[in-house]
Scaffold this motif. Structure first.
Motif, PDB file in Angstrom:
ATOM      1  N   VAL A  17       0.804  -1.079  -0.121  1.00 58.59           N
ATOM      2  CA  VAL A  17       0.003  -0.113   0.018  1.00 58.59           C
ATOM      3  C   VAL A  17       0.993   1.450   0.036  1.00 58.59           C
ATOM      4  O   VAL A  17       2.095   1.284   0.858  1.00 58.59           O
ATOM      5  CB  VAL A  17      -0.832   0.085   1.200  1.00 58.59           C
ATOM      6  N   ASP A  18       0.619   2.235  -0.787  1.00 60.44           N
ATOM      7  CA  ASP A  18       1.518   3.346  -0.874  1.00 60.44           C
ATOM      8  C   ASP A  18       0.776   4.377  -0.016  1.00 60.44           C
ATOM      9  O   ASP A  18      -0.351   4.868  -0.124  1.00 60.44           O
ATOM     10  CB  ASP A  18       1.299   4.139  -2.506  1.00 60.44           C
ATOM     11  N   ASP A  41      -1.186  12.187   9.665  1.00 61.19           N
ATOM     12  CA  ASP A  41       0.341  11.778   9.484  1.00 61.19           C
ATOM     13  C   ASP A  41       0.386  10.525  10.007  1.00 61.19           C
ATOM     14  O   ASP A  41      -0.409  10.071  10.686  1.00 61.19           O
ATOM     15  CB  ASP A  41       1.151  12.683  10.375  1.00 61.19           C
ATOM     16  N   LEU A  42       1.559   9.718   9.821  1.00 60.38           N
ATOM     17  CA  LEU A  42       1.763   8.384  10.399  1.00 60.38           C
ATOM     18  C   LEU A  42       3.059   8.292  11.405  1.00 60.38           C
ATOM     19  O   LEU A  42       3.920   9.034  10.833  1.00 60.38           O
ATOM     20  CB  LEU A  42       2.069   7.408   9.296  1.00 60.38           C
ATOM     21  N   LEU A  44       5.719   6.518  12.877  1.00 62.15           N
ATOM     22  CA  LEU A  44       6.554   5.431  12.486  1.00 62.15           C
ATOM     23  C   LEU A  44       7.599   4.982  13.615  1.00 62.15           C
ATOM     24  O   LEU A  44       8.042   6.055  14.358  1.00 62.15           O
ATOM     25  CB  LEU A  44       7.395   5.498  11.338  1.00 62.15           C
ATOM     26  N   PRO A  57      13.014  -2.633   8.951  1.00 63.59           N
ATOM     27  CA  PRO A  57      12.337  -1.346   8.373  1.00 63.59           C
ATOM     28  C   PRO A  57      11.416  -0.698   9.579  1.00 63.59           C
ATOM     29  O   PRO A  57      10.828  -1.408  10.431  1.00 63.59           O
ATOM     30  CB  PRO A  57      11.680  -1.758   7.349  1.00 63.59           C
ATOM     31  N   PRO A  58      11.239   0.645   9.652  1.00 59.73           N
ATOM     32  CA  PRO A  58      10.287   1.213  10.635  1.00 59.73           C
ATOM     33  C   PRO A  58       8.959   0.683  10.257  1.00 59.73           C
ATOM     34  O   PRO A  58       8.492   0.394   9.341  1.00 59.73           O
ATOM     35  CB  PRO A  58      10.360   2.595  10.564  1.00 59.73           C
TER      36      PRO A  58
ATOM     37  N   LEU C   3       5.857   9.922   8.995  1.00 61.57           N
ATOM     38  CA  LEU C   3       5.985   9.864   7.758  1.00 61.57           C
ATOM     39  C   LEU C   3       6.182  11.244   7.167  1.00 61.57           C
ATOM     40  O   LEU C   3       6.787  11.390   6.034  1.00 61.57           O
ATOM     41  CB  LEU C   3       4.657   9.200   7.252  1.00 61.57           C
ATOM     42  N   VAL C   7       8.154  12.164   3.194  1.00 66.63           N
ATOM     43  CA  VAL C   7       7.265  12.558   2.059  1.00 66.63           C
ATOM     44  C   VAL C   7       7.783  13.696   1.674  1.00 66.63           C
ATOM     45  O   VAL C   7       8.260  14.793   2.242  1.00 66.63           O
ATOM     46  CB  VAL C   7       5.683  12.493   2.237  1.00 66.63           C
ATOM     47  N   ASP C  23       6.307   8.919  -2.474  1.00 66.22           N
ATOM     48  CA  ASP C  23       5.531   8.288  -1.622  1.00 66.22           C
ATOM     49  C   ASP C  23       6.320   7.024  -1.149  1.00 66.22           C
ATOM     50  O   ASP C  23       7.623   7.052  -1.312  1.00 66.22           O
ATOM     51  CB  ASP C  23       4.627   7.415  -2.469  1.00 66.22           C
ATOM     52  N   VAL C  24       5.679   6.453   0.054  1.00 67.55           N
ATOM     53  CA  VAL C  24       6.456   5.616   0.820  1.00 67.55           C
ATOM     54  C   VAL C  24       5.631   4.405   0.826  1.00 67.55           C
ATOM     55  O   VAL C  24       4.458   4.274   1.074  1.00 67.55           O
ATOM     56  CB  VAL C  24       6.526   5.958   2.525  1.00 67.55           C
ATOM     57  N   ARG C  25       6.179   3.377   0.181  1.00 68.07           N
ATOM     58  CA  ARG C  25       5.363   2.135  -0.021  1.00 68.07           C
ATOM     59  C   ARG C  25       5.607   1.333   1.192  1.00 68.07           C
ATOM     60  O   ARG C  25       6.532   0.855   1.661  1.00 68.07           O
ATOM     61  CB  ARG C  25       5.863   1.099  -1.089  1.00 68.07           C
ATOM     62  N   LEU C  26       4.412   1.013   1.981  1.00 67.00           N
ATOM     63  CA  LEU C  26       4.093  -0.219   2.920  1.00 67.00           C
ATOM     64  C   LEU C  26       3.768  -1.395   2.575  1.00 67.00           C
ATOM     65  O   LEU C  26       2.892  -1.646   1.683  1.00 67.00           O
ATOM     66  CB  LEU C  26       3.150   0.613   4.049  1.00 67.00           C
ATOM     67  N   VAL C  42       7.610  -0.217   6.682  1.00 71.78           N
ATOM     68  CA  VAL C  42       7.957   0.322   5.329  1.00 71.78           C
ATOM     69  C   VAL C  42       8.853  -0.665   4.432  1.00 71.78           C
ATOM     70  O   VAL C  42       9.731  -1.213   4.736  1.00 71.78           O
ATOM     71  CB  VAL C  42       9.087   1.395   5.461  1.00 71.78           C
ATOM     72  N   PHE C  43       8.255  -0.732   2.980  1.00 66.51           N
ATOM     73  CA  PHE C  43       8.743  -1.758   2.121  1.00 66.51           C
ATOM     74  C   PHE C  43       9.817  -0.875   1.303  1.00 66.51           C
ATOM     75  O   PHE C  43      11.061  -1.493   0.924  1.00 66.51           O
ATOM     76  CB  PHE C  43       7.643  -2.152   1.546  1.00 66.51           C
ATOM     77  N   VAL C  46       9.210   5.740  -3.133  1.00 68.30           N
ATOM     78  CA  VAL C  46       9.061   5.830  -4.465  1.00 68.30           C
ATOM     79  C   VAL C  46       9.712   7.045  -4.760  1.00 68.30           C
ATOM     80  O   VAL C  46       9.326   8.127  -4.203  1.00 68.30           O
ATOM     81  CB  VAL C  46       7.545   5.961  -5.087  1.00 68.30           C
ATOM     82  N   LEU C  82      11.189   2.679  -7.894  1.00 67.52           N
ATOM     83  CA  LEU C  82      11.038   2.266  -6.347  1.00 67.52           C
ATOM     84  C   LEU C  82      12.355   1.907  -5.826  1.00 67.52           C
ATOM     85  O   LEU C  82      13.219   1.082  -6.336  1.00 67.52           O
ATOM     86  CB  LEU C  82       9.980   1.037  -6.641  1.00 67.52           C
TER      87      LEU C  82
END
Lengths: 132, 134, 110, 408
Positions: A17-18, A41-42, A44, A57-58, C3, C7, C23-26, C42-43, C46, C82
């Motif tokens: 998911v982006d 916001d998220l 982390l 990863p966080p 986050l 970004v 973007d940050v891919r999760l 966090v995967f 981008v 990515l």
């Protein structure tokens, strides 16, 4: 275009998911579908400044809601005081909005909403009357 | 970039000549004329029982305001021959005073004589409008 | 960490700026006991060579409609790629640094 | 019963939304100066609002997301905040014009000065938003607003010379007016037809009424019944002015002039019906703009919102609406001419449209939101064509307003 790059292998047993595309700025609804906030916001988990290979990863600890959106636009210090944290465990479903598993009464509520409710709106005649 | 676009657009439009050929005196007479016709037509409807008195009273109030605007435009008319302003002034004032009198009296008292006075003012305005045209 | 710090952060590689984090891919794993949705991690990030500002993700989904607009926004985000988490060398409040040998993958969401 | 109420939503949105003080005044002004030579703009505008409102209604029904939620989700907070500040200011302007419109209409009925009616109108609007149910509110203002069909009756009673009107409609550019003024009123008419608050209200109303996929047919019916009806009445208003005011050289500047042709055509009875219709239409529009003020802020900042909840459950939503009505009241109390406020508000509507329209067009094609109910090819062609048109109108609006001094 992206024709020359290979698609990355996505790990099994989960979904990609982006965050900005599908999570950030989405509405947060309580278990009854009532809007309780927007994902501003998220939060982390922290990671060291310098990342060796293999550093985990966080992960997303919480959804954050509050007057942070203005800070995100105009920059500046984060007003920690009014930030509301919605722990990730309260998330029930990621759809066109983020559905939470608890009713609004059990979720954090911005102080302004409470202040206006008690001080102003509930005091006006019919303030608690459901129209119609 | 957008600002430059807007300026260019505005300039082009200005060149297409949006200033009307009439001068302030003519515009003021035209405005007074419109006010008188409006009041006259509404008055005619009232006498024929085809409009409510409350409505026609509002029409006369609005017409009086419009005539007053016409007078104010004349005072501010710069760059127009004094002779033309004076001619326009005479008829616009005459029209405004008729409207003023009829409005103060209240449309309840309006009768054929009131309409005739409005028609007279209208004829004068039309005559002056033609004169200013030449 | 938030986050928002990632970004739009500038992306550096071998000392020079190569773009911005768009973007940050999760990766959202299956949920564990006591939760309904797995805790995302966090995967990757981008990266786009330009700061495209508003974010419509046309270059990462197969959305092709409305045709003209989709084409425009895909063009604007051309050259996006990515980078996986393991290829990140450092993350700070004002920049994200990639390892010199970081692999570039297609940004398309499967 | 739900079906009847749902159609009422379409009618209210048409009469209240499409035919508000902005349409009534702008169409009368245009009719009294240009006759029907701008009729094509009304037709284009009606088709535009049909495309726009249908997409917004469909998105709300399928994804449950109202317009301004989507604006923030798709444009991100920065662009969305820019749109919010523009839309909120313009909505406030329109709200002020609508409350002023109610007062002007009540003045026509009572000859009591409109400034005395302004506080009464503002309070009545607040009371309805505060206590009256969503569907009852729609039915009453929507159905009374239908009295505006009186303009069509007056238009036919005045015996239109179809040849002359047809010639005007085809002639496009009348000679005695300057091109800038002509195009200014084209943008004003276009802005009057596509006022953003209509879509904020229509989509939020769909969410309030709990529309779902099975209501899609209803949404299409509402749009195709409601807005063309509004468009037809707009042409009738312009037609009345063209037949009764243009020949005698009376250029519309007040509401009293707008209704003169009605009295000439149908006498006191039709006049009273029209005045009542205008009160209902402007009241409906005042409700919509007041609610839209609440909807836009609440949906951007994520407040709890909803007219069908007890006010205490949506404190900031209701506080916003109260503050907006007080501001509108204050502006009108300065004695500013509500008709001028109206003319300015429709032009600014055109400026705010692109950033409101784009997210809807994009989301209507996004499978994440719409599943298989994404836009058809035809709707996308129309949708993108209108986006181009809306961009041109938005860019041209302010320069035209400056050059023509708001259409003098």
């Amino acid at each position: 275009m992206t024709e020359d790059l290979q698609p990355a292998r996505s790990p099994s047993g989960g979904v990609l998911v982006d965050a900005r595309l599908s999570l950030l700025d989405r509405q947060m609804l309580d278990v009854d579908g009532v809007t309780v906030g927007v994902v501003d916001d998220l939060e982390l988990s922290d990671v060291p400044a310098v990342l060796e290979r293999g550093t985990p990863p966080p992960s997303v600890l919480a959804l954050v809601h509050g007057p942070i959106v203005l800070e995100r636009i105009f920059g500046g210090k984060r007003p920690h005081g009014q930030l509301l944290r919605f722990g990730w465990d309260t998330v029930a479903k990621l759809g066109s909005a983020v559905e939470l598993a608890a009713p609004a009464s059990e979720l954090p509520r911005p102080w302004l909403e409470t202040w206006l409710r008690e001080r102003v709106i509930a005091r006006l005649p019919g303030g608690r009357h459901v129209p119609g | 970039m957008v600002a430059r676009l807007l300026l260019a657009l505005a300039a082009v439009l200005a060149l297409t000549g949006c200033g009307s050929t009439e001068d302030a005196a003519q515009r003021s007479v035209a405005e007074a004329r419109s006010a008188v016709i409006f009041a006259h037509d509404a008055g005619r409807l009232l006498l024929n029982d085809r409009a409510s008195r409350a409505y026609v009273q509002v029409v006369f109030d609005d017409s009086l305001d419009q005539a007053a605007d016409a007078e104010r435009d004349l005072q501010g008319a710069s760059g127009v021959e004094p002779q033309r302003v004076a001619t326009a002034h005479r008829v616009v004032d005459a029209a405004a005073s008729v409207l003023d009198e009829l409005t103060d009296a209240g449309v309840g008292t309006l009768d054929e004589s009131g309409l005739t006075r409005l028609q007279a003012a209208l004829r004068e305005l039309d005559a002056v409008a033609e004169e200013l045209e030449r | 960490m938030y986050l928002a710090e990632l970004v739009d952060a500038p992306v550096l590689q071998a000392g020079s700026r190569i773009g911005h984090v768009v973007d940050v891919r999760l990766f959202v794993p299956r949920h564990t006991e006591g939760q309904r949705v797995g805790t995302p991690e966090v995967f990757g990030v981008v990266v786009c060579p330009r700061r495209t500002g508003s974010f419509l993700g046309f270059e990462r989904t197969d959305a092709r409609a409305p045709a003209l607009l989709a084409a425009f926004f895909r063009w604007r985000a051309r050259g996006s790629f990515l980078v996986l988490w393991d290829d990140l060398a450092a993350v700070s409040k004002d920049a994200v640094e990639l390892r010199p040998e970081a692999m570039r993958w297609s940004p398309a969401l499967a | 019963m739900k079906k009847i109420f749902a159609v009422a939503l379409g009618i209210l949105t048409a009469i209240g939304g499409f035919l508000d003080i902005g349409d009534i005044v702008t169409n009368a002004v245009v009719g009294s100066r240009f006759g029907w030579s701008l009729a094509w703009v009304v037709v284009v505008g009606v088709a535009g609002i049909c495309v726009f409102a249908h997409m917004a209604g469909k998105v709300a029904a399928v994804s449950g997301r109202a317009t301004f939620e989507l604006i923030r989700e798709r444009l991100g907070p920065r662009m969305a905040l820019a749109n919010l500040s523009a839309s909120f200011f313009i909505n406030l302007l329109t709200l002020t014009a609508e409350v002023g419109g109610i007062a002007l209409a009540l003045q026509l009925a009572s000859s009591v000065n409109y400034l005395l009616w302004v506080p009464v109108a503002a309070f009545a609007v607040w009371l309805v938003v505060w206590r009256v149910g969503f569907e009852l509110m729609e039915n009453v203002t929507g159905l009374i607003g239908l009295l505006l069909i009186g303009f069509a009756v007056a238009f036919f009673l005045l015996g239109p010379d179809w040849g002359e009107l047809g010639r005007q409609a085809a002639q496009l550019m009348p000679t005695q007016e300057s091109p800038a003024t002509y195009w200014f009123y084209a943008v004003a008419l276009f802005g009057a037809a596509l006022t953003p608050y209509e879509v904020f209200f229509f989509s939020s109303g769909a969410v309030e009424e709990g529309w779902s996929v099975k209501d899609l047919g209803q949404s299409r019916l509402n749009v195709l019944v409601g807005f063309p009806l509004g468009g037809f009445l707009s042409l009738a208003i312009a037609g009345c002015a063209a037949l009764a005011l243009l020949p005698i050289g009376v250029e519309v500047g007040t509401l009293s002039q707008v209704v003169l042709p009605v009295a000439e055509a149908g006498g006191t009875l039709l006049l009273v019906a029209i005045i009542l219709g205008i009160v209902a239409a402007t009241f409906g529009a005042a409700l919509e703009t007041t609610l839209s003020a609440g909807y836009t802020l609440a949906q951007f900042f994520g407040w709890t919102w909803g007219k069908s909840k007890a006010p205490a459950q949506a404190a900031r939503f209701h506080t916003t609406m109260i503050v907006c009505l007080v501001i509108g009241l204050g502006v009108l109390a300065t004695g500013v001419d509500p008709v001028m406020v109206t003319e300015v508000s429709v032009v600014f509507s055109a400026v705010a449209l692109p950033l409101t329209y784009l997210p809807i067009l994009i989301v209507a094609n996004d499978p994440d939101y719409m599943g298989e109910h994404v836009n058809s090819r035809a709707l996308n062609v129309a949708g993108q064509a209108y986006f181009g048109l809306i961009l041109v109108a938005a860019v041209a609006a302010v320069p035209l307003m400056i050059v023509t001094g708001v259409g003098q």
